[in-house]
Design an enzyme around this catalytic site. Sequence first.
Site, PDB file in Angstrom:
ATOM      1  N   ASP A 146      24.213 -23.706 -27.107  1.00 19.68           N
ATOM      2  CA  ASP A 146      23.396 -22.784 -26.269  1.00 19.68           C
ATOM      3  C   ASP A 146      24.124 -22.115 -25.284  1.00 19.68           C
ATOM      4  O   ASP A 146      25.061 -22.416 -24.737  1.00 19.68           O
ATOM      5  CB  ASP A 146      22.397 -24.149 -25.613  1.00 19.68           C
ATOM      6  N   SER A 150      10.039 -24.651 -21.608  1.00 21.80           N
ATOM      7  CA  SER A 150       9.240 -26.162 -21.195  1.00 21.80           C
ATOM      8  C   SER A 150       7.984 -25.820 -20.662  1.00 21.80           C
ATOM      9  O   SER A 150       7.719 -24.834 -19.879  1.00 21.80           O
ATOM     10  CB  SER A 150      10.293 -26.861 -20.144  1.00 21.80           C
TER      11      SER A 150
END
Length: 341
Positions: free
Chosen positions: A83, A226
């Site tokens: 990532d 999120s």
Amino acid sequence: MPLVSMRQLLDEAAKGGYGVGAFNVNNMEQIQAIMEAARDTKSPVIIQASRGARSYSQDKFLYHLMLAANELYPEIPLVMHLDHGNSFETCKSAIDLGFTSVMMDGSLKEDGKTPASFEENVAVTKAVVDLAHSKGVTVEGEIGVLGGIEDGHGAGGSGLEHVTDPAQAVEFVAQTGVDALAIAIGTSHGAYKFSSKPDGSVLKMDVLMEIHKRLPNVHLVMHGSSSVPKDLQDVINQYGGKLKPTWGVPVEEIQLGIRNGVRKINVDTDNRLAITGAIRKVFAEQPEKFDPRDYMKPAREAMKKVVATRMTQFGQAGHASDYAPISIEEMKKYYTKAAAK
Ligand code: G3H
Ligand code: 13P
Ligand code: ZN
């Protein structure tokens, strides 16, 4: 089954019209939570490690935990992804270690904070694509810059300063040959994304749709995805935490994204919230406990619940055994053939 190529997972997701969550990990319990959620929901899996996770865990530990996950859950196609790689060297070291997919985030300079020029981004991303594809490894690039900086990564600001320009996105894909493209649509990393439920003025789903219209065959990636649900915030605050009121990306907006080319959805913060809430609860209710298993078990369970919910909401549930996994070795041939065309 070896660790598999992210390219294959995303190609299959595109065929099936679903999205795949990419969940960040730093330790064994987080990997276990994801694998258990995947087994329960029969989901293919992308597990990702940031530079911070690699240094926290000494990445070789993380790699071997991934191999254990692969051995213990052989029915689950499993990708190990880097990532936010910040340089060619970071991506190369991940590839050398055995990651089957890397993100070269050339939208920022190597410091992870200063926006890079389009030309700089293309140059470093293309170099990573050339190396990665020669080894069968998938590459995610990023065009446009996410907001926020709370996790030490990002250019700061609200997230609206560097929203992706669709024309640039087309140019970027043509010049780099990335397999997947992260775009900036007003989201940011961490818990504090929006100060109220986001509408079109702060979350640019229209930009996402325009990019998908111009690049219908490119796998889009939503970072900062999120949802920061109120119930997870409440558990933390109920047991002595001090989170300020905040909103994340509503799941229905992510689902709209999935109907418009989003194939990979990055989620870290929701799991951090679930883990922290569960640990705080044990500490508050049973202060006499001191065996880490007494709070790590509920923490792992809380994360598993979030991940299983997202896997179902993103549509990847039920797709674990749709296809025979292609090894990285075979992917080398795929890229060689594609380059010869
Ligand atoms: O990129 C953001 C992810 O949430 C990873 O965060 O860099 O603190 O490990 P981190
Ligand atoms: P969140 O902070 O919204 O979970 O985003 C995670 C992410 O984008 C990792 O790359
Ligand atoms: Zn991210």
